[in-house]
Design a protein around this motif. Structure first.
Motif, PDB file in Angstrom:
ATOM      1  N   LYS A  32       5.346  -7.535  -8.968  1.00  0.00           N
ATOM      2  CA  LYS A  32       5.851  -6.430  -8.153  1.00  0.00           C
ATOM      3  C   LYS A  32       4.765  -5.397  -7.858  1.00  0.00           C
ATOM      4  O   LYS A  32       4.654  -4.906  -6.726  1.00  0.00           O
ATOM      5  CB  LYS A  32       7.038  -5.770  -8.847  1.00  0.00           C
ATOM      6  CG  LYS A  32       7.605  -4.545  -8.127  1.00  0.00           C
ATOM      7  CD  LYS A  32       8.953  -4.163  -8.686  1.00  0.00           C
ATOM      8  CE  LYS A  32       8.851  -3.726 -10.127  1.00  0.00           C
ATOM      9  NZ  LYS A  32       8.145  -2.426 -10.268  1.00  0.00           N
ATOM     10  N   SER A  33       3.964  -5.057  -8.857  1.00  0.00           N
ATOM     11  CA  SER A  33       2.905  -4.066  -8.645  1.00  0.00           C
ATOM     12  C   SER A  33       1.893  -4.564  -7.627  1.00  0.00           C
ATOM     13  O   SER A  33       1.436  -3.802  -6.760  1.00  0.00           O
ATOM     14  CB  SER A  33       2.214  -3.748  -9.972  1.00  0.00           C
ATOM     15  OG  SER A  33       3.114  -3.132 -10.871  1.00  0.00           O
TER      16      SER A  33
ATOM     17  N   LEU B 158       3.337  -4.127  -4.187  1.00  0.00           N
ATOM     18  CA  LEU B 158       3.286  -2.738  -3.726  1.00  0.00           C
ATOM     19  C   LEU B 158       1.879  -2.375  -3.246  1.00  0.00           C
ATOM     20  O   LEU B 158       1.710  -1.711  -2.220  1.00  0.00           O
ATOM     21  CB  LEU B 158       3.728  -1.803  -4.843  1.00  0.00           C
ATOM     22  CG  LEU B 158       5.229  -1.807  -5.174  1.00  0.00           C
ATOM     23  CD1 LEU B 158       5.510  -0.968  -6.404  1.00  0.00           C
ATOM     24  CD2 LEU B 158       6.043  -1.305  -3.993  1.00  0.00           C
TER      25      LEU B 158
ATOM     26  N   ASP C  75       5.564   6.631  -9.271  1.00  0.00           N
ATOM     27  CA  ASP C  75       5.781   5.558 -10.242  1.00  0.00           C
ATOM     28  C   ASP C  75       6.523   6.165 -11.430  1.00  0.00           C
ATOM     29  O   ASP C  75       5.986   7.021 -12.131  1.00  0.00           O
ATOM     30  CB  ASP C  75       4.436   4.982 -10.686  1.00  0.00           C
ATOM     31  CG  ASP C  75       4.591   3.818 -11.642  1.00  0.00           C
ATOM     32  OD1 ASP C  75       5.742   3.490 -12.004  1.00  0.00           O
ATOM     33  OD2 ASP C  75       3.572   3.229 -12.043  1.00  0.00           O
TER      34      ASP C  75
ATOM     35  N   VAL D 154       7.284   5.748  -1.355  1.00  0.00           N
ATOM     36  CA  VAL D 154       7.414   4.612  -2.270  1.00  0.00           C
ATOM     37  C   VAL D 154       7.887   5.121  -3.623  1.00  0.00           C
ATOM     38  O   VAL D 154       7.207   5.969  -4.240  1.00  0.00           O
ATOM     39  CB  VAL D 154       6.083   3.856  -2.428  1.00  0.00           C
ATOM     40  CG1 VAL D 154       6.246   2.690  -3.388  1.00  0.00           C
ATOM     41  CG2 VAL D 154       5.586   3.368  -1.071  1.00  0.00           C
TER      42      VAL D 154
ATOM     43  N   ASP E 133       8.699   3.651  -7.163  1.00  0.00           N
ATOM     44  CA  ASP E 133       8.686   2.509  -8.071  1.00  0.00           C
ATOM     45  C   ASP E 133       9.535   2.833  -9.295  1.00  0.00           C
ATOM     46  O   ASP E 133       9.345   3.864  -9.931  1.00  0.00           O
ATOM     47  CB  ASP E 133       7.248   2.187  -8.489  1.00  0.00           C
ATOM     48  CG  ASP E 133       7.141   0.831  -9.184  1.00  0.00           C
ATOM     49  OD1 ASP E 133       8.136   0.081  -9.177  1.00  0.00           O
ATOM     50  OD2 ASP E 133       6.078   0.527  -9.734  1.00  0.00           O
TER      51      ASP E 133
ATOM     52  N   VAL F  96      10.555   2.972   0.524  1.00  0.00           N
ATOM     53  CA  VAL F  96      10.383   1.723  -0.204  1.00  0.00           C
ATOM     54  C   VAL F  96      10.899   1.945  -1.622  1.00  0.00           C
ATOM     55  O   VAL F  96      10.342   2.750  -2.375  1.00  0.00           O
ATOM     56  CB  VAL F  96       8.902   1.283  -0.247  1.00  0.00           C
ATOM     57  CG1 VAL F  96       8.753  -0.007  -1.050  1.00  0.00           C
ATOM     58  CG2 VAL F  96       8.362   1.098   1.161  1.00  0.00           C
TER      59      VAL F  96
ATOM     60  N   ALA G 127      11.582   0.320  -5.261  1.00  0.00           N
ATOM     61  CA  ALA G 127      11.147  -0.812  -6.084  1.00  0.00           C
ATOM     62  C   ALA G 127      11.757  -0.687  -7.470  1.00  0.00           C
ATOM     63  O   ALA G 127      11.870   0.412  -8.015  1.00  0.00           O
ATOM     64  CB  ALA G 127       9.624  -0.862  -6.180  1.00  0.00           C
TER      65      ALA G 127
END
Length: 902
Positions: A408-409, A412, A434, A511, A513, A548, A550
């Motif tokens: 996944k990282s 991204l 994050d 984003v 995460d 996004v 995640a």
């Protein structure tokens, strides 16, 4: 008459003559008879000899013909055997007692097109192989169900044993719980990606069939696109294929098959041979079909195989004695399962290099038109392109999921850097947060040994926490309001309607995460975060905001339960790496377990239709090497020319004074000035400040445990004062002996002096003299024109003999230009020294302090978690206390950077 015949009257003559003739005849007959007998004997001998010779010739001919027939049959058997091996090489046709089964090693890069199931007869042992790839599948009937099960066991065993993982997947449906495929239990346990345990319920079969339908549809598109006639041709031509040949085993059909499943089976079967799918169906005609299930619709599409009395009846071999192979020894099956499982565990996919997905450098930073597009990997040999746009159709937001270690990282980083290469920082602004215990985004910001950063990044949360995440959501939500006003002025409703140029605001890529961390608490942070996130995914697309999300898992997030559809209903893109069946369905769609069937790190299901099964695309995410990414960031940073670093937030770390942007407006209005307290938990790059006026109550009490945190807070206060009101500093040093504190204290004194102030350090025996001198300044009124800043470090250690003097300095000093900023470990100690009124101090900053003391100052409803690297400021002028991140003490190497950045 002499010399002639007797006359007519010569009786005696005639008699004599007759007697002579008779005597001659009597002598001739025996001789004639002897001759006749001799000839007869000779003739018999000749006949007997001829007969014997004929018999010998016939036997010889018979023997010659028999030998020729035998030789012909032997030769034909050898030819048939060779042909069988050619069609089904290796373990696909090798007898189970051959050495190859003792240590099986699947090596084929494509699934075998034929498998052995029996032999012609015991004398020739000619193998009988049946097609798999060239037919849609088999319909197997037997007078004994066990014989049909054995046939299917042969087929499955030879398929899996001869095909290198991950190029084959075998699913099975066993509605009557026969356990017929239990022989493969070890493989099902160790390598479920090759052969998962059989399903038994109709809904589970529906999931398998939905996946096969999607697979067939996807392959049909690929065949048409690349001009291939079959999946085998497509797979042979692909260099990055992750698609396995698919086999579905149905036991006891039509048991457990409803009308819907039947329709799907028929759809799949019609084109199975060209799409890399094979149906192995055991048909039991004694079982009644459910309503709407016409078994012939499926069976007529499949290759017929019948077993009666242990003998196979096959098309084209109706009159030949074909017998089914005996079952393999369980040890043979175990060895094969273990070999396949071992290979599956070590199997890897071809890698796709991130650098190969980038455009040529002369095509970098093209203007944004109506979308942000970037390549995240490959679908076979086709680039897998992600297109973020507000309309036609709207694809504004992305959900990315995957278990730990799934890649996944990397995905991204591929997404973020791919967009950064294609679009300029003036066109795309990034907010990257994050929330997990990691530092995946840290390389995208500056550091002491890395002066460059990704120039598109506006805010970088390296291991963010909920308050900072909420602050970012609030900031972006406020940006929607600002853009809304701008759009009204410009007469547009969508950012795509604005022409490129300085007047168009940049797209925002937000984003988050492990975004679910935002919703884990039961307080107001979670509720507000959900409200703001819902607004951003709903309304953000028109204003150029793309979100996004995640996560490793979506299960168990209770606070999302009521908002799931309102949030994820605005997220059409789903990119899901390897995960569990439950999370695959949570992230994609109910019954869509495609992500659970992925085998390798970097494999993903890309779906642009809210997770609908038919829209699944299996892609290989490109691999982004860290060194390559770092060099790319350096080149982009140099290209941008922008040297303003991003706002970097790190939970579990103090703020850094040297990263405060130069040119911050520190001075207040006339008669006042601002001092820095720390960094706010917000997007703002400016420090949190308090206003100081030369009037009673001026000053700051820092309260709580943590000498280092307290030194950092007072360092920020002192440095900000030295930048705007340089003057005289008196440092009351009561800190304990400690190397780190000593370095920070020395660096503070050095920085103040280099910023133009004078510094006096009072400690030990000098303490009383310094305090007395300060008190004299107050009584004489000589400090007003030359402000004095008193910095008290560890005043809970102040000797009792000096308390009265110090109390007077704190209370009366501001009017004379002497303001005190000091640290005590507890509120009560401060009260004991300064009195119940605390010398009228109006500003307090709490570190790690018991809640009861905090509430005495800030109010009874104050919530404070009292954790390191957090501070709570209260001056009575705000609606509520402000949480901030205190500065760290200066290190010796920080002073040069701090002074240069002034």
């Amino acid at each position: 008459m002499t010399g002639g015949s007797p006359g007519a009257g010569d009786v005696a003559g005639w008699e004599a003559r007759l007697r002579g003739l008779r005597a001659a005849l009597d002598a001739f007959v025996p001789a004639a008879q002897q001759v006749a007998r001799t000839e007869q004997q000779e003739a018999e001998r000749v006949r007997t000899q001829a007969h014997d010779e004929a018999a010998t010739t016939s036997q010889r001919a018979h023997d010659d013909v028999g030998g020729a027939v035998s030789e012909a049959m032997t030769a034909a058997g050898a030819v048939a055997a060779r042909r069988g091996v050619e069609l089904a090489p290796g373990l696909a046709s090798l007898p189970y007692d051959a050495d190859g089964w003792t240590r099986p090693h699947p090596t084929a890069d494509a699934t075998t097109s034929y498998v052995r199931v029996g032999s012609l007869d015991s004398r020739t042992n000619v193998p009988i192989v049946l097609p798999t790839a060239s037919v849609r599948g088999w319909q197997v009937w037997s007078d004994r169900a066990e014989s049909a099960y054995e046939l299917l066991q042969h087929a499955v065993l030879r398929l899996v044993a001869s095909t290198r993982p991950p190029l084959l997947r075998v699913d099975a449906y066993d509605p009557r719980l026969t356990g017929a495929l239990g022989l493969f239990g070890r493989l099902q346990q160790r390598a479920p990606d090759v052969m998962p345990p059989p399903t038994h319920a109709a809904d589970a079969l529906g999931g398998v069939l939905a996946d096969l339908v999607a697979t067939s549809s996807r392959r049909a598109a690929r065949l048409a696109q690349f001009g291939h006639g079959s999946f085998a041709e497509l797979a042979a031509a692909a260099t990055r294929s992750t698609e396995p040949y698919r086999v579905l085993v149905l036991l006891d059909y039509p048991a457990g098959v409803d009308a819907r499943a039947q329709r799907e089976l028929v759809r799949i079967a019609r084109t199975a041979d060209r799409r890399g799918i094979c149906l192995l169906v055991h048909h039991d005609p004694d079982l009644a079909a459910e309503r709407g299930v016409a078994v012939e619709d499926l069976l007529t599409l499949l290759h017929p195989v019948a077993i009666e009395g242990g003998r196979l009846e096959l098309d084209g071999l109706e009159r030949l004695p074909v017998r089914l192979d005996p079952p393999p020894d369980p040890a043979v099956v175990t060895a094969a399962c273990d070999a396949v499982a071992d290979l599956a565990g070590r199997a890897t996919l071809p890698t796709a290099d991130f650098a190969d997905t980038l455009p040529p450098e002369d095509e970098w930073w093209r203007p944004v038109t109506d979308e942000l597009a970037t390549v995240v990997g490959y679908d076979d040999d086709l680039p897998a392109t992600l297109r973020l746009r507000s309309g036609n159709p709207p694809l504004p937001n992305v959900l990315i999921g995957g278990a730990v270690g799934s890649g996944k990282s990397n995905l991204l980083h591929t997404l973020v850097h791919g967009i950064a290469v294609r679009y300029a920082p003036s066109d795309v602004e990034m907010y990257l947060l994050d929330f997990k215990q990691g530092i995946e985004f840290a390389p995208l910001g500056p550091s002491a040994d890395r002066p460059h950063w990704l120039p598109h990044v506006r805010v970088l949360g390296v291991h963010s926490d909920r308050p900072f995440g909420l602050a970012v959501l609030q900031h972006v939500s406020a940006e929607l309001e600002r853009r809304g006003d701008l759009f009204k002025e410009r007469g547009v409703a969508d950012i795509a309607e604005l022409p490129p140029g300085p007047g168009r605001p940049p797209r925002i890529l937000l984003v988050l995460d492990e975004f679910q961390v935002l919703f884990e608490d039961d307080g107001g942070v979670a509720d507000e975060a959900i409200r703001l996130l819902e607004r951003l995914v709903r309304q953000g697309r028109a204003y150029g905001v793309h979100v996004v999300l995640a996560t490793q898992s979506l299960t168990g997030i209770q606070r999302l339960a009521t908002k799931r559809e309102s949030i994820f209903g605005q997220v059409p893109y789903r990119i899901v790496l390897k995960t569990t069946p439950s999370d695959s369905q949570h992230m994609l769609q109910l019954m869509n377990t495609a992500a659970a069937e992925l085998r390798f790190r970097g494999e993903a299901v890309l779906n642009d239709t809210y997770g609908a099964v038919e829209a699944n695309r299996r892609v290989l995410v490109s691999y982004a090497d860290r060194a390559v990414l770092d060099d790319l960031r350096r080149r982009l940073w140099e290209r941008s020319g922008d040297r303003r670093p991003p706002r970097v937030f790190r939970v579990g770390e103090a703020a850094s004074l040297v990263t405060v942007p130069p040119g911050i407006a520190d001075a207040g209005d006339a008669g006042s000035y601002q001092v820095w307290l720390g960094m706010p938990i917000s997007v703002a790059e400016e420090p949190a400040t308090m206003t100081v006026r030369a009037e009673p109550g001026a000053g700051l009490a820092v309260l709580g445990d943590g000498a280092s945190d307290a030194l950092g807070v007072l360092t920020g206060v002192a440095v900000s004062l030295a930048r705007t009101r340089p003057g005289r500093f008196v440092v009351l040093d009561l800190l304990p002996a400690d190397d780190v504190l000593a370095e920070g204290r020395a660096a503070l004194v050095d920085a103040l002096r280099r910023l133009g102030s004078t510094v006096e350090v009072a400690a030990g025996g000098d303490l009383g003299l310094r305090l007395a001198a300060l008190h004299d300044l107050i009584t004489t009124g000589t400090a007003a024109d030359d402000p004095v800043h008193v910095v008290g470090l560890g005043l809970h250690r102040l000797p009792a003999a000096h308390r009265d003097t110090f109390r007077a300095i704190v209370k009366d000093g501001p009017a004379a230009g002497i303001v005190t900023y000091a640290w005590w470990n507890r509120l009560q100690t401060c009260v004991d020294q300064l009195g119940p009124s605390r010398s009228n101090l109006g500003a307090y900053l709490f570190l790690r302090h018991p809640l009861d003391g905090v509430r005495k100052i800030c109010g009874p409803l104050t919530r404070w978690s009292s954790e390191r690297y957090r501070a709570l400021f209260w001056d009575g002028l705000r609606d509520q206390p402000m949480t901030l991140v205190p500065f760290a003490p200066l290190a010796a190497g920080d002073v040069d950077r701090l002074v240069v950045r002034r």
